[in-house]
Write a protein that holds these residues in place. Structure first.
Motif, PDB file in Angstrom:
ATOM      1  N   SER A 278       0.858  -1.193   0.000  1.00 22.11           N
ATOM      2  CA  SER A 278       0.000   0.000   0.000  1.00 22.11           C
ATOM      3  C   SER A 278       0.892   1.240   0.000  1.00 22.11           C
ATOM      4  O   SER A 278       1.615   1.473   0.968  1.00 22.11           O
ATOM      5  CB  SER A 278      -0.898   0.017   1.238  1.00 22.11           C
TER       6      SER A 278
ATOM      7  N   THR B 102       2.094   5.018   0.534  1.00 21.95           N
ATOM      8  CA  THR B 102       1.762   5.946   1.619  1.00 21.95           C
ATOM      9  C   THR B 102       2.295   7.337   1.279  1.00 21.95           C
ATOM     10  O   THR B 102       3.491   7.519   1.070  1.00 21.95           O
ATOM     11  CB  THR B 102       2.361   5.480   2.950  1.00 21.95           C
TER      12      THR B 102
ATOM     13  N   GLN C 226      -8.991   7.267   8.833  1.00 19.54           N
ATOM     14  CA  GLN C 226      -8.197   6.480   7.901  1.00 19.54           C
ATOM     15  C   GLN C 226      -7.549   7.400   6.861  1.00 19.54           C
ATOM     16  O   GLN C 226      -8.109   8.438   6.495  1.00 19.54           O
ATOM     17  CB  GLN C 226      -9.094   5.478   7.165  1.00 19.54           C
TER      18      GLN C 226
ATOM     19  N   ASN D 189      -1.858   4.599   3.108  1.00 20.58           N
ATOM     20  CA  ASN D 189      -3.074   4.920   2.356  1.00 20.58           C
ATOM     21  C   ASN D 189      -3.819   3.626   2.071  1.00 20.58           C
ATOM     22  O   ASN D 189      -3.214   2.561   1.941  1.00 20.58           O
ATOM     23  CB  ASN D 189      -2.729   5.661   1.066  1.00 20.58           C
ATOM     24  N   THR D 190      -5.133   3.705   2.001  1.00 18.47           N
ATOM     25  CA  THR D 190      -5.941   2.501   1.859  1.00 18.47           C
ATOM     26  C   THR D 190      -5.873   1.958   0.428  1.00 18.47           C
ATOM     27  O   THR D 190      -5.617   2.696  -0.521  1.00 18.47           O
ATOM     28  CB  THR D 190      -7.408   2.763   2.256  1.00 18.47           C
ATOM     29  N   GLY D 191      -6.122   0.663   0.310  1.00 13.38           N
ATOM     30  CA  GLY D 191      -6.053   0.007  -0.983  1.00 13.38           C
ATOM     31  C   GLY D 191      -4.738  -0.739  -1.157  1.00 13.38           C
ATOM     32  O   GLY D 191      -3.774  -0.523  -0.422  1.00 13.38           O
TER      33      GLY D 191
ATOM     34  N   CYS E 268      -1.925  -2.549  -4.163  1.00 16.51           N
ATOM     35  CA  CYS E 268      -1.485  -2.649  -5.550  1.00 16.51           C
ATOM     36  C   CYS E 268      -0.116  -3.296  -5.597  1.00 16.51           C
ATOM     37  O   CYS E 268       0.572  -3.413  -4.580  1.00 16.51           O
ATOM     38  CB  CYS E 268      -1.440  -1.274  -6.225  1.00 16.51           C
TER      39      CYS E 268
ATOM     40  N   ARG F 152      -6.680   8.358   3.088  1.00 20.16           N
ATOM     41  CA  ARG F 152      -7.506   8.183   1.893  1.00 20.16           C
ATOM     42  C   ARG F 152      -6.926   7.096   0.969  1.00 20.16           C
ATOM     43  O   ARG F 152      -5.771   6.688   1.124  1.00 20.16           O
ATOM     44  CB  ARG F 152      -7.616   9.511   1.146  1.00 20.16           C
ATOM     45  N   PRO F 153      -7.701   6.646  -0.019  1.00 21.23           N
ATOM     46  CA  PRO F 153      -7.205   5.651  -0.972  1.00 21.23           C
ATOM     47  C   PRO F 153      -5.925   6.133  -1.667  1.00 21.23           C
ATOM     48  O   PRO F 153      -5.776   7.329  -1.967  1.00 21.23           O
ATOM     49  CB  PRO F 153      -8.356   5.500  -1.967  1.00 21.23           C
ATOM     50  N   TRP F 154      -5.017   5.192  -1.944  1.00 23.41           N
ATOM     51  CA  TRP F 154      -3.705   5.580  -2.471  1.00 23.41           C
ATOM     52  C   TRP F 154      -3.795   6.302  -3.816  1.00 23.41           C
ATOM     53  O   TRP F 154      -2.989   7.190  -4.090  1.00 23.41           O
ATOM     54  CB  TRP F 154      -2.773   4.373  -2.555  1.00 23.41           C
ATOM     55  N   ARG F 155      -4.781   5.958  -4.638  1.00 26.06           N
ATOM     56  CA  ARG F 155      -4.868   6.609  -5.953  1.00 26.06           C
ATOM     57  C   ARG F 155      -5.280   8.074  -5.811  1.00 26.06           C
ATOM     58  O   ARG F 155      -4.786   8.932  -6.549  1.00 26.06           O
ATOM     59  CB  ARG F 155      -5.844   5.858  -6.855  1.00 26.06           C
ATOM     60  N   GLU F 156      -6.148   8.363  -4.848  1.00 20.85           N
ATOM     61  CA  GLU F 156      -6.499   9.768  -4.579  1.00 20.85           C
ATOM     62  C   GLU F 156      -5.280  10.528  -4.075  1.00 20.85           C
ATOM     63  O   GLU F 156      -5.060  11.698  -4.430  1.00 20.85           O
ATOM     64  CB  GLU F 156      -7.621   9.841  -3.528  1.00 20.85           C
TER      65      GLU F 156
END
Length: 289
Positions: free
Chosen positions: A191, A193, A273, A218-220, A222, A275-279
């Motif tokens: 993930s 960060t 939390q 960060n959440t998610g 890959c 935010r999602p890593w792509r954001e």
């Protein structure tokens, strides 16, 4: 005699201000009630126990965020003494000085304390089993904090990127301007960060009394290959990114195949939390323009 009014703000000392995360904390927008004192290695060498005491006595912080570390993962394999001197003994020195002065301590650790052989996200209390000198030295720092201090936070993070210093995104963007095709490892999962998001989380965390071990990324999830593809997609760069195996790019220090960490401590303490890593990637790219 004048009665001294209690401070209404939080004064936070940050070590390792020259590194990715330390620099991010140093450059955070000023927040009401928060004063950050960012110290570089030349201003606070944690391997000097007396300097640790003297610097804390000078600044009287409420909390320390200890980002200073030996982070050269491959080089540590041939310099184990130096890695343990900084990450183990240095962290012990800071923990002892902070405990003596009654200062909260937040130690930044890493996914490398695990062996990377899991198939499910690592919980904060899963058994550690570092496979590298770097991972072992960071775990030594965790042990020092847990045994030398009674008001601590240990925050493990992974795949860090930010605007200060070198990182995977900067490397990919540079290669994207130089090549039409490249190979990126696809059999390591983790993930990413974003240091900006992590820094905000750390400042929030040290203002609480919710001590213990945390996993913060960060959440998610890959692979490095998927991360690279996202970087080029978000940047509008046309390039062929081929997947490859870790074995095709041997390194002195083995990389964990699985670095995904569960954020149960963040959830159970009702903290925000990341935010999602792509954001986070989108924010990073926009902020770097």
């Amino acid at each position: 005699m004048i009665n001294e009014q209690p401070r209404k703000w939080q004064r936070i000392v940050v070590t390792g201000a020259g590194g990715q995360l330390g620099a991010e904390l140093a450059h955070l927008p000023k927040a009401e009630g928060i004063e950050i004192i960012a110290l570089s290695r030349s201003e606070l060498d944690v391997t000097d126990s007396e300097q640790c005491r003297a610097v804390l006595a000078q600044h009287h912080p409420d909390a320390i965020i200890h980002c200073g570390a030996y982070t050269a993962v491959d080089k540590a394999e041939s310099e184990p003494d130096e890695a343990f001197r900084v990450n183990g003994a240095g962290t012990r020195n800071l923990a002892v000085a902070a405990q003596e002065a009654g200062i909260k301590l937040c130690y930044i650790s890493t996914d490398y304390v695990f062996d990377g052989k899991s198939a499910v996200p690592y919980n904060e209390y899963d058994n550690t089993n570092p496979q590298t000198v770097y991972g072992k030295s960071k775990l030594a720092g965790e042990y020092a904090v847990q045994t030398m201090h009674n008001r601590f936070f240990i925050v493990r993070t992974s795949w860090v990127f930010g605007k200060y210093g070198n990182n995977f995104i900067k490397t990919m963007l540079k290669m994207g301007t130089e090549r039409e095709r490249l190979k990126v490892v696809s059999d390591q999962l983790g993930s990413p960060t974003y240091t900006y998001d992590l820094a905000l989380f750390l400042v929030e965390l040290v203002q609480t009394e919710n001590y213990g071990i945390y996993h913060a990324s960060n959440t998610g999830v890959c692979s490095w290959h998927e991360f690279a593809q996202a970087i080029f997609e978000e940047s509008g760069i046309k390039i062929q990114v081929d997947p490859c195996t870790t074995d095709e790019f041997p390194r002195p220090a083995p990389r964990p195949a699985y670095s995904v960490m569960d954020h149960s401590a963040i959830r159970s303490n009702n903290l925000q939390q990341l935010r999602p890593w792509r954001e986070a990637l989108q924010h990073y790219l926009k902020d770097s323009e």
